[in-house]
Scaffold this motif. Structure first.
Motif, PDB file in Angstrom:
ATOM      1  N   GLY A  46       0.790  -1.224   0.000  1.00  0.00           N
ATOM      2  CA  GLY A  46       0.000   0.000   0.000  1.00  0.00           C
ATOM      3  C   GLY A  46       0.822   1.273   0.000  1.00  0.00           C
ATOM      4  N   ARG A  47       2.090   1.173  -0.357  1.00  0.00           N
ATOM      5  CA  ARG A  47       2.934   2.368  -0.412  1.00  0.00           C
ATOM      6  C   ARG A  47       2.717   3.145  -1.702  1.00  0.00           C
ATOM      7  NH1 ARG A  47       7.951  -0.910   1.827  1.00  0.00           N
ATOM      8  NH2 ARG A  47       7.566  -0.668   4.049  1.00  0.00           N
ATOM      9  N   ILE A  48       2.293   2.427  -2.751  1.00  0.00           N
ATOM     10  CA  ILE A  48       1.863   3.080  -3.988  1.00  0.00           C
ATOM     11  C   ILE A  48       0.481   2.535  -4.334  1.00  0.00           C
ATOM     12  CG2 ILE A  48       4.196   3.519  -4.866  1.00  0.00           C
ATOM     13  CD1 ILE A  48       3.845   1.124  -6.748  1.00  0.00           C
ATOM     14  N   SER A  49      -0.270   3.314  -5.078  1.00  0.00           N
ATOM     15  CA  SER A  49      -1.631   2.907  -5.446  1.00  0.00           C
ATOM     16  C   SER A  49      -1.644   2.353  -6.864  1.00  0.00           C
ATOM     17  CB  SER A  49      -2.573   4.108  -5.371  1.00  0.00           C
ATOM     18  OG  SER A  49      -2.635   4.584  -4.049  1.00  0.00           O
ATOM     19  N   PRO A  50      -2.503   1.374  -7.113  1.00  0.00           N
ATOM     20  CA  PRO A  50      -2.598   0.831  -8.468  1.00  0.00           C
ATOM     21  C   PRO A  50      -3.355   1.793  -9.391  1.00  0.00           C
ATOM     22  CG  PRO A  50      -4.248  -0.182  -7.070  1.00  0.00           C
ATOM     23  CD  PRO A  50      -3.417   0.702  -6.184  1.00  0.00           C
ATOM     24  N   ARG A  51      -3.071   1.685 -10.683  1.00  0.00           N
ATOM     25  CA  ARG A  51      -3.856   2.446 -11.681  1.00  0.00           C
ATOM     26  C   ARG A  51      -5.283   1.928 -11.693  1.00  0.00           C
ATOM     27  NH1 ARG A  51      -1.195   4.948 -16.371  1.00  0.00           N
ATOM     28  NH2 ARG A  51      -3.134   4.428 -17.431  1.00  0.00           N
ATOM     29  N   SER A  52      -5.399   0.609 -11.512  1.00  0.00           N
ATOM     30  CA  SER A  52      -6.722  -0.022 -11.498  1.00  0.00           C
ATOM     31  C   SER A  52      -6.631  -1.322 -10.710  1.00  0.00           C
ATOM     32  CB  SER A  52      -7.184  -0.303 -12.936  1.00  0.00           C
ATOM     33  OG  SER A  52      -6.291  -1.212 -13.562  1.00  0.00           O
ATOM     34  N   GLY A  53      -7.775  -1.879 -10.396  1.00  0.00           N
ATOM     35  CA  GLY A  53      -7.824  -3.158  -9.716  1.00  0.00           C
ATOM     36  C   GLY A  53      -7.964  -3.043  -8.210  1.00  0.00           C
ATOM     37  N   ILE A  54      -7.942  -4.203  -7.581  1.00  0.00           N
ATOM     38  CA  ILE A  54      -8.160  -4.315  -6.142  1.00  0.00           C
ATOM     39  C   ILE A  54      -6.966  -5.018  -5.512  1.00  0.00           C
ATOM     40  CG2 ILE A  54      -9.611  -5.356  -4.351  1.00  0.00           C
ATOM     41  CD1 ILE A  54     -11.911  -5.259  -6.434  1.00  0.00           C
ATOM     42  N   ILE A  55      -6.549  -4.493  -4.376  1.00  0.00           N
ATOM     43  CA  ILE A  55      -5.497  -5.132  -3.592  1.00  0.00           C
ATOM     44  C   ILE A  55      -6.021  -5.304  -2.183  1.00  0.00           C
ATOM     45  CG2 ILE A  55      -3.149  -4.970  -2.698  1.00  0.00           C
ATOM     46  CD1 ILE A  55      -2.609  -3.095  -5.107  1.00  0.00           C
ATOM     47  N   ARG A  56      -5.999  -6.555  -1.719  1.00  0.00           N
ATOM     48  CA  ARG A  56      -6.408  -6.852  -0.348  1.00  0.00           C
ATOM     49  C   ARG A  56      -5.207  -7.394   0.401  1.00  0.00           C
ATOM     50  NH1 ARG A  56     -11.211  -9.469  -2.795  1.00  0.00           N
ATOM     51  NH2 ARG A  56     -12.821  -7.866  -2.826  1.00  0.00           N
ATOM     52  N   LEU A  57      -4.973  -6.836   1.569  1.00  0.00           N
ATOM     53  CA  LEU A  57      -3.899  -7.292   2.443  1.00  0.00           C
ATOM     54  C   LEU A  57      -4.536  -7.689   3.762  1.00  0.00           C
ATOM     55  CD1 LEU A  57      -0.837  -7.631   2.803  1.00  0.00           C
ATOM     56  CD2 LEU A  57      -0.745  -5.248   3.552  1.00  0.00           C
ATOM     57  N   LEU A  58      -4.365  -8.950   4.123  1.00  0.00           N
ATOM     58  CA  LEU A  58      -4.968  -9.505   5.343  1.00  0.00           C
ATOM     59  C   LEU A  58      -6.472  -9.227   5.381  1.00  0.00           C
ATOM     60  CD1 LEU A  58      -2.127  -8.605   7.863  1.00  0.00           C
ATOM     61  CD2 LEU A  58      -2.497 -10.756   6.635  1.00  0.00           C
ATOM     62  N   GLY A  59      -7.113  -9.377   4.226  1.00  0.00           N
ATOM     63  CA  GLY A  59      -8.563  -9.244   4.123  1.00  0.00           C
ATOM     64  C   GLY A  59      -9.082  -7.827   3.984  1.00  0.00           C
ATOM     65  N   GLN A  60      -8.203  -6.843   3.993  1.00  0.00           N
ATOM     66  CA  GLN A  60      -8.651  -5.458   3.932  1.00  0.00           C
ATOM     67  C   GLN A  60      -8.300  -4.835   2.579  1.00  0.00           C
ATOM     68  OE1 GLN A  60      -8.382  -2.986   7.335  1.00  0.00           O
ATOM     69  NE2 GLN A  60      -7.772  -4.665   8.664  1.00  0.00           N
ATOM     70  N   ASP A  61      -9.275  -4.186   1.976  1.00  0.00           N
ATOM     71  CA  ASP A  61      -9.075  -3.488   0.709  1.00  0.00           C
ATOM     72  C   ASP A  61      -8.248  -2.242   0.982  1.00  0.00           C
ATOM     73  OD1 ASP A  61      -9.236  -2.001  -1.634  1.00  0.00           O
ATOM     74  OD2 ASP A  61     -11.360  -2.421  -1.941  1.00  0.00           O
ATOM     75  N   LEU A  62      -7.051  -2.188   0.409  1.00  0.00           N
ATOM     76  CA  LEU A  62      -6.145  -1.075   0.698  1.00  0.00           C
ATOM     77  C   LEU A  62      -6.690   0.274   0.239  1.00  0.00           C
ATOM     78  CD1 LEU A  62      -2.630  -2.607  -0.065  1.00  0.00           C
ATOM     79  CD2 LEU A  62      -3.803  -2.370   2.125  1.00  0.00           C
ATOM     80  N   SER A  63      -7.533   0.282  -0.769  1.00  0.00           N
ATOM     81  CA  SER A  63      -8.050   1.561  -1.282  1.00  0.00           C
ATOM     82  C   SER A  63      -8.963   2.256  -0.271  1.00  0.00           C
ATOM     83  CB  SER A  63      -8.793   1.366  -2.601  1.00  0.00           C
ATOM     84  OG  SER A  63      -9.973   0.618  -2.394  1.00  0.00           O
ATOM     85  N   SER A  64      -9.473   1.500   0.688  1.00  0.00           N
ATOM     86  CA  SER A  64     -10.390   2.093   1.671  1.00  0.00           C
ATOM     87  C   SER A  64      -9.710   2.472   2.984  1.00  0.00           C
ATOM     88  CB  SER A  64     -11.542   1.126   1.947  1.00  0.00           C
ATOM     89  OG  SER A  64     -11.045  -0.027   2.616  1.00  0.00           O
ATOM     90  N   LEU A  65      -8.388   2.286   3.075  1.00  0.00           N
ATOM     91  CA  LEU A  65      -7.684   2.518   4.327  1.00  0.00           C
ATOM     92  C   LEU A  65      -6.917   3.841   4.323  1.00  0.00           C
ATOM     93  CD1 LEU A  65      -6.127  -1.001   4.998  1.00  0.00           C
ATOM     94  CD2 LEU A  65      -8.235  -0.058   5.933  1.00  0.00           C
ATOM     95  N   SER A  66      -6.820   4.451   5.491  1.00  0.00           N
ATOM     96  CA  SER A  66      -5.993   5.647   5.655  1.00  0.00           C
ATOM     97  C   SER A  66      -4.520   5.224   5.666  1.00  0.00           C
ATOM     98  CB  SER A  66      -6.336   6.334   6.978  1.00  0.00           C
ATOM     99  OG  SER A  66      -5.930   5.512   8.069  1.00  0.00           O
ATOM    100  N   GLN A  67      -3.623   6.183   5.515  1.00  0.00           N
ATOM    101  CA  GLN A  67      -2.191   5.881   5.571  1.00  0.00           C
ATOM    102  C   GLN A  67      -1.817   5.282   6.934  1.00  0.00           C
ATOM    103  OE1 GLN A  67       0.096   5.786   3.180  1.00  0.00           O
ATOM    104  NE2 GLN A  67      -1.539   6.350   1.766  1.00  0.00           N
TER     105      GLN A  67
END
Length: 124
Positions: A46-67
């Motif tokens: 989650g240090r960089i954001s994807p152009r598109s798509g979904i990334i989940r780390l330990l079940g959490q969608d990184l796009s919805s998380l604060s830094q």
């Protein structure tokens, strides 16, 4: 039987146009990624954001998380960078077990069992 949860999941995640990642890594699974992986690791953590798509780390969608939440989540992940050096005052066994002792909550016996399995896996 309960479906095993993934620790890392990338669904059509892309950094640049024309290429995307689709894979899962499950909990308790070790994965070796080699060759041009810096951006992939940065993406997964989650240090960089994807152009598109979904990334989940330990079940959490990184796009919805604060830094701050991403930082907390990263403390639960073990990543061994390419240019890492072992701590000179520790044995190889102790170096491998170090992150497990500080971040996993496992007892000493379980840490030792995992280190032994890791060493055996790599023929050591």
């Amino acid at each position: 039987m309960e479906e095993q949860k993934s620790a890392i999941e990338l669904i059509d995640a892309s950094i640049k146009r024309g290429s995307s990642y689709n894979f899962k890594v499950f909990r308790q699974e070790s994965v070796l990624v080699s060759g041009g992986t810096h951006q992939l690791v940065e993406l997964i953590l989650g240090r960089i954001s994807p152009r598109s798509g979904i990334i989940r780390l330990l079940g959490q969608d990184l796009s919805s998380l604060s830094q701050r939440s991403k930082l907390h989540l990263r403390t639960r992940c073990g990543v061994l960078p390419e240019a890492v050096s072992l701590l000179n005052n520790l044995t190889v066994f102790a170096n491998i077990g170090l992150p497990l002792r500080y971040h996993s909550g496992l007892d000493d016996d379980e840490v030792n069992n995992r280190v032994v399995k890791t060493l055996e896996h790599y023929g050591m």
